[in-house]
Design a protein around this motif. Structure first.
Motif, PDB file in Angstrom:
ATOM      1  N   ALA A 341       1.239  -1.428   0.062  1.00  0.00           N
ATOM      2  CA  ALA A 341       0.150  -0.028   0.316  1.00  0.00           C
ATOM      3  C   ALA A 341       0.626   0.993  -0.002  1.00  0.00           C
ATOM      4  O   ALA A 341       0.825   2.420  -0.608  1.00  0.00           O
ATOM      5  N   VAL A 342       2.108   0.857   0.794  1.00  0.00           N
ATOM      6  CA  VAL A 342       2.953   1.974   0.764  1.00  0.00           C
ATOM      7  C   VAL A 342       3.215   2.530  -0.949  1.00  0.00           C
ATOM      8  O   VAL A 342       3.454   4.225  -1.250  1.00  0.00           O
ATOM      9  N   MET A 343       3.931   1.483  -0.680  1.00  0.00           N
ATOM     10  CA  MET A 343       5.195   1.591  -2.889  1.00  0.00           C
ATOM     11  C   MET A 343       3.674   1.830  -3.534  1.00  0.00           C
ATOM     12  O   MET A 343       4.258   3.335  -4.071  1.00  0.00           O
ATOM     13  N   GLY A 387      14.155  -2.691   3.224  1.00  0.00           N
ATOM     14  CA  GLY A 387      13.531  -1.369   3.128  1.00  0.00           C
ATOM     15  C   GLY A 387      14.428  -0.901   3.193  1.00  0.00           C
ATOM     16  O   GLY A 387      14.652   0.748   3.001  1.00  0.00           O
ATOM     17  N   PHE A 388      15.559  -0.703   3.640  1.00  0.00           N
ATOM     18  CA  PHE A 388      16.578   0.309   3.790  1.00  0.00           C
ATOM     19  C   PHE A 388      16.864   0.437   2.639  1.00  0.00           C
ATOM     20  O   PHE A 388      18.201   1.032   1.634  1.00  0.00           O
ATOM     21  N   ALA A 389      16.966  -0.140   1.107  1.00  0.00           N
ATOM     22  CA  ALA A 389      17.457  -0.051  -0.064  1.00  0.00           C
ATOM     23  C   ALA A 389      16.461   1.155  -0.753  1.00  0.00           C
ATOM     24  O   ALA A 389      17.147   1.199  -2.279  1.00  0.00           O
ATOM     25  N   VAL A 390      15.729   1.080  -0.620  1.00  0.00           N
ATOM     26  CA  VAL A 390      14.544   2.175  -0.936  1.00  0.00           C
ATOM     27  C   VAL A 390      14.320   3.336  -0.568  1.00  0.00           C
ATOM     28  O   VAL A 390      14.661   3.690   0.765  1.00  0.00           O
ATOM     29  N   PRO A 391      14.428   4.331  -0.643  1.00  0.00           N
ATOM     30  CA  PRO A 391      13.851   5.833  -0.573  1.00  0.00           C
ATOM     31  C   PRO A 391      13.067   6.115   1.041  1.00  0.00           C
ATOM     32  O   PRO A 391      11.962   6.208   0.733  1.00  0.00           O
ATOM     33  N   MET A 392      13.821   6.413   2.311  1.00  0.00           N
ATOM     34  CA  MET A 392      13.255   6.288   3.364  1.00  0.00           C
ATOM     35  C   MET A 392      12.113   7.418   3.359  1.00  0.00           C
ATOM     36  O   MET A 392      11.260   7.010   4.143  1.00  0.00           O
ATOM     37  N   MET A 395       9.163   6.860   1.232  1.00  0.00           N
ATOM     38  CA  MET A 395       7.510   6.067   1.667  1.00  0.00           C
ATOM     39  C   MET A 395       7.780   6.511   3.378  1.00  0.00           C
ATOM     40  O   MET A 395       6.795   5.975   3.875  1.00  0.00           O
ATOM     41  N   LEU A 396       8.230   7.285   4.096  1.00  0.00           N
ATOM     42  CA  LEU A 396       7.747   6.723   5.282  1.00  0.00           C
ATOM     43  C   LEU A 396       6.722   7.630   5.243  1.00  0.00           C
ATOM     44  O   LEU A 396       5.324   7.322   6.236  1.00  0.00           O
ATOM     45  N   ARG A 397       7.461   9.074   4.398  1.00  0.00           N
ATOM     46  CA  ARG A 397       5.851  10.090   4.011  1.00  0.00           C
ATOM     47  C   ARG A 397       4.686   9.395   4.182  1.00  0.00           C
ATOM     48  O   ARG A 397       3.744   9.450   4.497  1.00  0.00           O
ATOM     49  N   LEU A 400       3.122   7.335   6.596  1.00  0.00           N
ATOM     50  CA  LEU A 400       2.690   8.692   8.127  1.00  0.00           C
ATOM     51  C   LEU A 400       1.193   8.270   7.324  1.00  0.00           C
ATOM     52  O   LEU A 400      -0.236   8.777   7.924  1.00  0.00           O
ATOM     53  N   GLU A 401       0.560   8.993   6.112  1.00  0.00           N
ATOM     54  CA  GLU A 401      -0.016   9.778   5.858  1.00  0.00           C
ATOM     55  C   GLU A 401      -1.416   8.397   5.082  1.00  0.00           C
ATOM     56  O   GLU A 401      -2.837   9.220   5.500  1.00  0.00           O
ATOM     57  N   LEU A 402      -0.612   7.142   4.980  1.00  0.00           N
ATOM     58  CA  LEU A 402      -2.360   6.401   4.517  1.00  0.00           C
ATOM     59  C   LEU A 402      -3.247   6.051   5.590  1.00  0.00           C
ATOM     60  O   LEU A 402      -3.867   5.745   4.771  1.00  0.00           O
ATOM     61  N   PRO A 403      -3.068   5.834   6.711  1.00  0.00           N
ATOM     62  CA  PRO A 403      -4.398   5.627   8.035  1.00  0.00           C
ATOM     63  C   PRO A 403      -5.150   6.886   7.861  1.00  0.00           C
ATOM     64  O   PRO A 403      -6.796   7.024   8.473  1.00  0.00           O
ATOM     65  N   PHE A 404      -4.573   8.048   7.541  1.00  0.00           N
ATOM     66  CA  PHE A 404      -6.046   9.176   7.215  1.00  0.00           C
ATOM     67  C   PHE A 404      -6.579   9.029   5.929  1.00  0.00           C
ATOM     68  O   PHE A 404      -7.752  10.165   5.901  1.00  0.00           O
TER      69      PHE A 404
END
Length: 428
Positions: A341-343, A387-392, A395-397, A400-404
Motif C-alpha cells: 500500500a505504501v509503495m 526496506g533500507f534499499a528504497v528511498p526512506m 516512503m515514511l511520509r 504516515l499519511e495512509l491511515p488518514f
C-alpha cells in the motif's frame, strides 16, 4: 472426470462446486482431487465429490494467457512449464545491469492451455470429479447448500448444488481503495533471423524505454530459445493504451533498444491487471467463497497471482482434509499488504521515481532474496533490510499519511477496464 455438458436442471449435486477453469479453479480441483496436490480429501465415508464449472468455447471463455512464478527446481506442474530461467536481469534507465543467479529457484512460465490440458488429464479418470461446460450466472445460498445456476453451450439450464462453492469469476467492480493503478501490457511472441537471446536469462524489467509522465514503463523479455522469446511492453498507470500505442512501443523496444533486427511476430497477448490496496472479501455468503484474483490473490505491488492462488487452494484442501470449514486463507500477510500500500501510493503520487526505485532495489538485493520477498516468504528482519534499499523519507511520509486517507470506489471506466477479459496475463 466425466463430462456434464448435457445436464438437466438439478441433476448434479457435489460436496464442492468450483466456478471457473483458470489458474485458481484448476489448482483447487487438482488439490482437492489428487494426491499430487494438497492431498486427496475425504468427506464422510468417501472422497469429496467435486463439480468444476468451466465456460464453454465462445466469447466468454478467456483467450490463452501466460502465468509466471518461481519455485525450487522441481514442481508439481513442471510438465506444463513452457520455459524456465535460472538468472534474472534488470536494466536501469541509464543502462546499468543488475541481477544474477537465483540459487535454488527457477523463474517459470506456464501457458494457460498447457496448464488446463495437464490438470484435465490428471483428473480424467477420477469418478468423484465432474466437469460441466457451462456459463455460471448466479450463486444462491439455500438452507443446507449453495446452488450455482448455469447455462450450457446449447442454451439449456443446469443447476449445480454444493455444500461449498468456490467462485473464481472476476468481481463486477473493484472494492474501494486508497490507491488503484493498472498494470497493462502487450506482448509479442517473436522469432528472430539470428540468435538474439540467452535461454538461461530472463529480463524482468528493462527501463531503457521512454517513461510516461505518470507511473512507469518497462520492457520484459522471456527467452524461449536462442531465436524465440516473449517480448512485452508494460506500464503501471491509471489507464491502458490503445493497441496501436502498445505496438509502437514494442516496435521501438525490439528495434531501437534490443536491436533484434528482422523478426517474425508469431503470436501476441494483451491484458490489464489491477494493482490496488483494496480489501477483497473472501467470504461471499453462506458456504460461498471467492478464490484467486477475486479473493485477493493478486499481489498489489507486482501483479503476480499464480503462486498465491496455489497457496490459497492448498490451504483450502488441507482444511477440508482436516475436517474444518474450508474457508479461504489470506493469500498475503498483513505486513506484505501494508508495504505494498505504501509503495503504490508513493508511485501514484510521484514521490518516488519508479525506474530508479526498482533498479536500486534489484541492485542492492540478491535476486533470490528479492523473489522470496515478492512472494511474501521473508521474515521481518529480511523485510527491514530490503526496506533500507528504497528511498526512506518519501516512503515514511507516505506510510504516515495512509491511515488518514479514505477508501474510495474505483471510477466506472477504470472498473470496467480492470474487470474486462484479457487476452493474456503475464505480469513482470
Amino acid at each position: 472426470m466425466s463430462e456434464g455438458a448435457g445436464l438437466r436442471v438439478r441433476e448434479t449435486d457435489a460436496d464442492v462446486v468450483i466456478i471457473g477453469g483458470g489458474a485458481s479453479g484448476l489448482s483447487l480441483a487438482h488439490a482437492l482431487a489428487t494426491s499430487e496436490g494438497a492431498g486427496s480429501c475425504s468427506y464422510g465415508s468417501g472422497k469429496l465429490s467435486v463439480a468444476l464449472v468451466e465456460a464453454p468455447e465462445g466469447p466468454l471463455r478467456p483467450a490463452e494467457r501466460t502465468w509466471c512464478f518461481w519455485e525450487e527446481a522441481a514442481g508439481e506442474f513442471d510438465d506444463a512449464v513452457t520455459a524456465s530461467w535460472g538468472r534474472l536481469r534488470v536494466h536501469g534507465p541509464d543502462g546499468h545491469v543488475s541481477g544474477g543467479g537465483l540459487g535454488r529457484l527457477r523463474y517459470k512460465m506456464i501457458r494457460s492451455a498447457g496448464f488446463e490440458q495437464l490438470v484435465h488429464a490428471r483428473l480424467a479418470d477420477l469418478e468423484h470429479v465432474r466437469l460441466l461446460r457451462a456459463t455460471a450466472h448466479e450463486v444462491r445460498a439455500t438452507a443446507d447448500a449453495a446452488e450455482v445456476r448455469c447455462t450450457t453451450a446449447d442454451g439449456r439450464a443446469a443447476h449445480v448444488r454444493g455444500r461449498i462453492v468456490y467462485d473464481s469469476r472476476p468481481l463486477p467492480s473493484l472494492p474501494p481503495a486508497r490507491t488503484t493503478l493498472l498494470q497493462h501490457f502487450r506482448g509479442w511472441f517473436v522469432r528472430t533471423r539470428r540468435p538474439a537471446f540467452d535461454p538461461e536469462v530472463a529480463d524482468l524489467m528493462d527501463f531503457r524505454v521512454p517513461q510516461p509522465p505518470h507511473g512507469l514503463a518497462f520492457g520484459y523479455v522471456l527467452p524461449l530459445g536462442p531465436r524465440d522469446a516473449l517480448v512485452e511492453y508494460t506500464r503501471f498507470s491509471r489507464a491502458p493504451l490503445s493497441r496501436e500505442s502498445y505496438d509502437r512501443a514494442l516496435r521501438h523496444y525490439t528495434t531501437d533498444v534490443l536491436r533484434l533486427g528482422a523478426l517474425e511476430i508469431r503470436d501476441a497477448e494483451q491484458g490489464v491487471i489491477p494493482m490496488t490496496d483494496a480489501r477483497f472479501p473472501r467470504h461471499a455468503g453462506a458456504g460461498v467463497f471467492r478464490i484467486g484474483a477475486a479473493g485477493g490473490a493478486t499481489r498489489p505491488a507486482t501483479g503476480y497471482t499464480f503462486s498465491a492462488s496455489r497457496r490459497q487452494t492448498g490451504g483450502i484442501a488441507a482444511a477440508l482434509r482436516a475436517g474444518r470449514s474450508g474457508a479461504v486463507p489470506a493469500p498475503w500477510s498483513r505486513r506484505a499488504m501494508a508495504m505494498d500500500a505504501v509503495m503504490l501510493r508513493a508511485l501514484d503520487t510521484g514521490r518516488v521515481d519508479g525506474p530508479r526505485f526498482f533498479s536500486t532495489l534489484f541492485r542492492r538485493t540478491p535476486p533470490e532474496q528479492l523473489l522470496r520477498f515478492l512472494d511474501g516468504r521473508t521474515g521481518l528482519f529480511e523485510d527491514l533490510r530490503i526496506g533500507f534499499a528504497v528511498p526512506m523519507w518519501p516512503m515514511l511520509r507516505t506510510a504516515l499519511e495512509l491511515p488518514f486517507l479514505p477508501r474510495r470506489p474505483a471510477g466506472a471506466s477504470r472498473t470496467a477496464i480492470a474487470q474486462a477479459p484479457v487476452t493474456g496475463a503475464s505480469p513482470p
